[in-house]
Design an enzyme around this catalytic site. Structure first.
Site, short mmCIF file in Angstrom:
data_model
loop_
_atom_site.label_atom_id
_atom_site.label_comp_id
_atom_site.label_asym_id
_atom_site.label_seq_id
_atom_site.Cartn_x
_atom_site.Cartn_y
_atom_site.Cartn_z
N ASP A 1 0.86 -1.20 0.00
CA ASP A 1 0.00 0.00 0.00
C ASP A 1 0.89 1.25 0.00
OD1 ASP A 1 -3.22 0.53 1.04
OD2 ASP A 1 -1.81 2.20 1.04
N ILE A 2 0.49 2.23 -0.79
CA ILE A 2 1.31 3.44 -0.94
C ILE A 2 1.27 4.31 0.32
CG2 ILE A 2 -0.43 5.05 -1.90
CD1 ILE A 2 1.65 5.65 -4.15
N ASN B 1 -12.95 -2.90 2.88
CA ASN B 1 -13.85 -1.77 2.97
C ASN B 1 -14.85 -1.85 1.82
OD1 ASN B 1 -12.41 -0.67 5.18
ND2 ASN B 1 -10.92 0.26 3.78
N GLY C 1 -15.77 3.20 3.82
CA GLY C 1 -14.49 3.90 3.63
C GLY C 1 -13.73 3.43 2.41
N GLN C 2 -14.45 2.85 1.43
CA GLN C 2 -13.76 2.36 0.23
C GLN C 2 -13.37 3.53 -0.67
OE1 GLN C 2 -15.89 -0.66 -1.94
NE2 GLN C 2 -14.20 -1.01 -3.38
N HIS D 1 -10.42 -5.31 -3.04
CA HIS D 1 -9.09 -5.57 -2.49
C HIS D 1 -9.20 -5.91 -1.02
CE1 HIS D 1 -9.99 -1.26 -2.32
NE2 HIS D 1 -9.34 -1.23 -1.16
N LEU D 2 -8.26 -6.73 -0.60
CA LEU D 2 -8.17 -7.16 0.80
C LEU D 2 -6.92 -6.52 1.39
CD1 LEU D 2 -9.23 -9.09 3.04
CD2 LEU D 2 -7.87 -10.90 1.97
N HIS D 3 -7.09 -5.77 2.48
CA HIS D 3 -5.94 -5.20 3.18
C HIS D 3 -5.38 -6.25 4.13
CE1 HIS D 3 -6.85 -0.79 2.40
NE2 HIS D 3 -8.05 -1.32 2.17
P1 5GP Z 1 -9.77 1.39 0.35
O1 5GP Z 1 -9.98 2.63 1.17
O2 5GP Z 1 -10.40 1.51 -1.00
O3 5GP Z 1 -10.16 0.14 1.07
O4 5GP Z 1 -8.21 1.26 0.17
C1 5GP Z 1 -7.52 1.75 -0.93
C2 5GP Z 1 -6.05 1.69 -0.59
O5 5GP Z 1 -5.31 1.87 -1.76
C3 5GP Z 1 -5.59 2.76 0.40
O6 5GP Z 1 -5.03 2.14 1.55
C4 5GP Z 1 -4.56 3.56 -0.39
O7 5GP Z 1 -3.45 3.97 0.37
C5 5GP Z 1 -4.15 2.59 -1.48
N1 5GP Z 1 -3.75 3.22 -2.72
C6 5GP Z 1 -4.41 4.20 -3.39
N2 5GP Z 1 -3.77 4.52 -4.51
C7 5GP Z 1 -2.67 3.72 -4.57
C8 5GP Z 1 -1.60 3.59 -5.51
O8 5GP Z 1 -1.52 4.26 -6.53
N3 5GP Z 1 -0.66 2.66 -5.24
C9 5GP Z 1 -0.71 1.87 -4.11
N4 5GP Z 1 0.27 0.99 -3.93
N5 5GP Z 1 -1.70 1.98 -3.20
C10 5GP Z 1 -2.66 2.89 -3.44
#
Ligand code: 5GP
Length: 115
Positions: A31-32, A88, A94-95, A101-103
């Site tokens: 994750d970035i 999420n 909070g998506q 995707h799975l964190h």
């Molecule tokens: P969500 O909130 O949709 O469950 O999580 C999205 C995740 O994607 C966030 O934790 C965010 O930091 C990560 N993310 C968003 N854009 C990028 C990207 O360009 N590269 C990477 N590696 N992670 C990203």
């Protein structure tokens, strides 16, 4: 159903990512904006926008997603202390990125309830 989210661009190699795991069905990358010492995103290559869009036909895919996360956690040395898996879903969930995707979060003590 073809997606054009940032994760689809990562899958196509149009945006760089730090690969953690890859196979024919899944891709995992760092994750970035990591929220823990280890923060990996595991995604199916199939572009399902939200977990609530999955159908019974995706049963194997969803099961495989969790099993891959377990394998990655083991490889990264998280299995003994434990870790958290998070999906999420939608606005209140909070998506941010609408490609399922799975964190995988680990390396520190997690708290509850989540924010
Ligand atoms: P969500 O909130 O949709 O469950 O999580 C999205 C995740 O994607 C966030 O934790 C965010 O930091 C990560 N993310 C968003 N854009 C990028 C990207 O360009 N590269 C990477 N590696 N992670 C990203």
């Amino acid at each position: 159903m073809s997606g054009d989210t940032i994760f689809d661009k990562i899958l196509r190699g149009e945006i760089p990512s730090k690969e953690i795991y890859s196979d024919a069905e899944y891709y995992a990358f760092a994750d970035i904006r990591p929220q823990a010492p280890t923060h990996v995103l595991i995604i199916p290559r199939k572009p399902i926008p939200k977990v609530s869009d999955a159908t019974d036909a995706d049963r194997m895919l969803l099961g495989g997603l969790i099993l891959r996360a377990n394998e990655i956690a083991k490889q990264l040395g998280l299995a003994e202390e434990g870790y958290r898996l998070v999906i999420n879903c939608g606005h209140h969930g909070g998506q941010e990125v609408y490609h399922l995707h799975l964190h995988l979060l680990g390396g520190r003590q997690m708290s509850w309830p989540p924010g």
